[in-house]
Design an enzyme around this catalytic site. Structure first.
Site, mmCIF file in Angstrom:
data_model
loop_
_atom_site.group_PDB
_atom_site.id
_atom_site.type_symbol
_atom_site.label_atom_id
_atom_site.label_comp_id
_atom_site.label_asym_id
_atom_site.label_seq_id
_atom_site.Cartn_x
_atom_site.Cartn_y
_atom_site.Cartn_z
ATOM 1 N N ASP A 1 0.617 -1.184 0.012
ATOM 2 C CA ASP A 1 0.056 -0.071 -0.025
ATOM 3 C C ASP A 1 0.865 1.182 0.173
ATOM 4 O O ASP A 1 1.948 1.120 0.412
ATOM 5 C CB ASP A 1 -0.932 -0.145 1.222
ATOM 6 C CG ASP A 1 -1.838 1.344 1.552
ATOM 7 O OD1 ASP A 1 -2.314 1.860 0.445
ATOM 8 O OD2 ASP A 1 -1.354 2.097 2.587
ATOM 9 N N ASP B 1 -0.301 5.016 0.808
ATOM 10 C CA ASP B 1 -0.479 6.062 1.685
ATOM 11 C C ASP B 1 -0.375 5.716 3.058
ATOM 12 O O ASP B 1 -1.091 4.825 3.552
ATOM 13 C CB ASP B 1 -2.069 6.599 1.480
ATOM 14 C CG ASP B 1 -2.318 7.207 0.175
ATOM 15 O OD1 ASP B 1 -1.200 7.542 -0.498
ATOM 16 O OD2 ASP B 1 -3.175 7.456 -0.194
ATOM 17 N N THR C 1 -2.381 0.880 -4.688
ATOM 18 C CA THR C 1 -3.094 2.070 -3.986
ATOM 19 C C THR C 1 -4.208 2.854 -4.888
ATOM 20 O O THR C 1 -4.413 2.358 -6.018
ATOM 21 C CB THR C 1 -2.029 3.169 -4.134
ATOM 22 O OG1 THR C 1 -2.635 4.467 -3.619
ATOM 23 C CG2 THR C 1 -1.657 3.452 -5.624
ATOM 24 N N ALA C 2 -5.038 3.565 -4.176
ATOM 25 C CA ALA C 2 -6.316 4.385 -4.644
ATOM 26 C C ALA C 2 -5.703 5.582 -5.337
ATOM 27 O O ALA C 2 -6.634 6.179 -6.275
ATOM 28 C CB ALA C 2 -7.287 4.635 -3.475
ATOM 29 N N LYS D 1 -8.590 -3.502 -4.338
ATOM 30 C CA LYS D 1 -7.061 -3.822 -4.337
ATOM 31 C C LYS D 1 -6.970 -5.333 -4.369
ATOM 32 O O LYS D 1 -5.973 -5.800 -5.172
ATOM 33 C CB LYS D 1 -6.701 -3.146 -2.870
ATOM 34 C CG LYS D 1 -6.348 -1.772 -3.213
ATOM 35 C CD LYS D 1 -5.639 -1.452 -1.666
ATOM 36 C CE LYS D 1 -5.166 0.107 -1.776
ATOM 37 N NZ LYS D 1 -4.393 0.595 -0.632
ATOM 38 N N ASP E 1 -1.184 -0.039 6.045
ATOM 39 C CA ASP E 1 -1.304 0.466 7.352
ATOM 40 C C ASP E 1 -2.787 0.381 7.772
ATOM 41 O O ASP E 1 -3.352 0.756 8.858
ATOM 42 C CB ASP E 1 -0.917 2.315 7.358
ATOM 43 C CG ASP E 1 -1.946 2.787 6.340
ATOM 44 O OD1 ASP E 1 -2.566 3.734 6.868
ATOM 45 O OD2 ASP E 1 -1.851 2.602 5.279
ATOM 46 N N ASN F 1 -8.944 -1.034 5.872
ATOM 47 C CA ASN F 1 -9.458 -0.842 4.716
ATOM 48 C C ASN F 1 -8.755 -1.901 3.657
ATOM 49 O O ASN F 1 -9.468 -2.576 2.835
ATOM 50 C CB ASN F 1 -9.353 0.398 3.860
ATOM 51 C CG ASN F 1 -10.305 1.277 4.742
ATOM 52 O OD1 ASN F 1 -11.532 0.976 5.180
ATOM 53 N ND2 ASN F 1 -9.884 2.467 4.852
#
Length: 323
Positions: A76, A78, A183-184, A228, A251, A254
């Site tokens: 991930d 962020d 990542t989004a 994801k 982290d 979600n």
């Protein structure tokens, strides 16, 4: 590519739009990836000094396995690889280039402040940021935003990379494994970050474009939560990865669908819900934030950290710690 998401069993249900978003991200990632070459000096152990607050220093690391090409690592972005949210930093750079007005910058700033204080992703904030970004880039050429993205990385992102997480990613690279961001953030932004860090590539949210121009729409939905996991599943099927031998790092609670998909899940700088979930399932935890409060309750500390923005720098740092 449409069938790839169904080639391996799914542990959690996902909506058709999640599947579409995941498969679109996997396809875009494979097209943009250049298949980076791995340096020959492989690491045969991890540095105990790099272990987080929850890692048992007496435990002998057994991962990553050197030479296991059917294993890969998924990170991930962020608050796992980078402090804060990439899309907010990107918005700040676009404001500097007069893509939008001050009131929109204020909204980006508030969302980023919330993210740093709470240490978790607020779905409404993230959706608002994505909607704003889509409206801002609509009508612009993909090549233009890619060029600007390179500049924005240098201005706002390079010094926000967590050295500890970067070292983990380098350990996988040195073991001969592929390393992907998941990542989004827009796939173009994520691809720039992955390339600058020397990673294999990136899975990110795919914005629709026609003849190289953004339409202001997404392909499927943002690459978030179950999407994801779908992206990782699709990429694993295409690349021949054995998910039980793969690792994932995040982290956020979600990302539990993605973390649950692999055989080696890691909670990095975890929020409260993920920390609790990880401890229940005996997942490894590492916390690279400074301050006892951050280590205990998962709130990012205000103090900054130095950056290691590239595979060579991370490898040098690892060697220094060994000596």
């Amino acid at each position: 590519m449409a069938a790839l998401g169904w080639l391996t069993p799914r542990r959690r249900s996902a909506t058709p739009r999640s599947v579409l978003a995941g498969e679109a991200a996997a396809e875009a990632a494979r097209k943009s990836s250049q298949g980076s070459q791995v340096l020959p000096d492989l690491l045969d152990q991890q540095d105990p000094a790099a272990q987080g607050a929850d890692e048992d220093p007496g435990r002998t690391p057994d991962f990553p396995v050197i030479g296991d090409e059917r294993a890969a690592a998924f990170f991930d972005l962020d608050n796992t690889v980078m402090q804060g949210a990439a899309i907010f930093h990107f918005g700040r750079g676009l404001y500097k280039r007069k893509f939008f007005q001050r009131r929109e910058l204020a909204r980006f700033a508030w969302q980023q402040a919330w993210f740093r204080l709470a240490g978790v992703e607020d779905p409404e904030h993230m959706q608002d940021a994505r909607d704003s970004a889509l409206s801002i880039v609509k009508g612009h050429r993909v090549s233009e935003l890619m060029s600007i993205g390179e500049e924005i990385y240098d201005e706002y992102m390079a010094d926000r990379i967590w050295p500890g997480t970067r070292a983990l990613a380098q350990a996988h690279l040195d073991a001969g494994q592929q390393v992907w961001l998941v990542t989004a953030a827009p796939v173009e932004t994520a691809t720039i970050i992955a390339r600058r860090l020397g990673l294999t590539g990136a899975l990110g949210t795919v914005a629709e474009s026609v003849d190289g121009v953004y339409t202001g729409k997404l392909v499927g939905e943002p690459l978030h939560g179950p999407a994801k996991a779908e992206a990782v599943r699709a990429l694993a099927a295409a690349e021949g990865f054995d998910l039980e031998r793969c690792a994932a790092y995040s982290d956020s609670h979600n990302d539990i669908p993605m973390l649950s998909l692999v055989g080696h899940p890691y909670a990095i700088n975890p929020d409260t819900k993920l920390r609790k979930h990880a401890r229940q399932l005996d997942w490894r935890l590492r916390d690279y934030r400074t301050g006892r409060k951050a280590a205990k309750v998962g709130i990012p500390a205000a103090a900054g950290v130095g950056a290691l923005a590239g595979g060579t720098a991370a490898a040098v740092a690892l060697r220094r710690r060994y000596r």
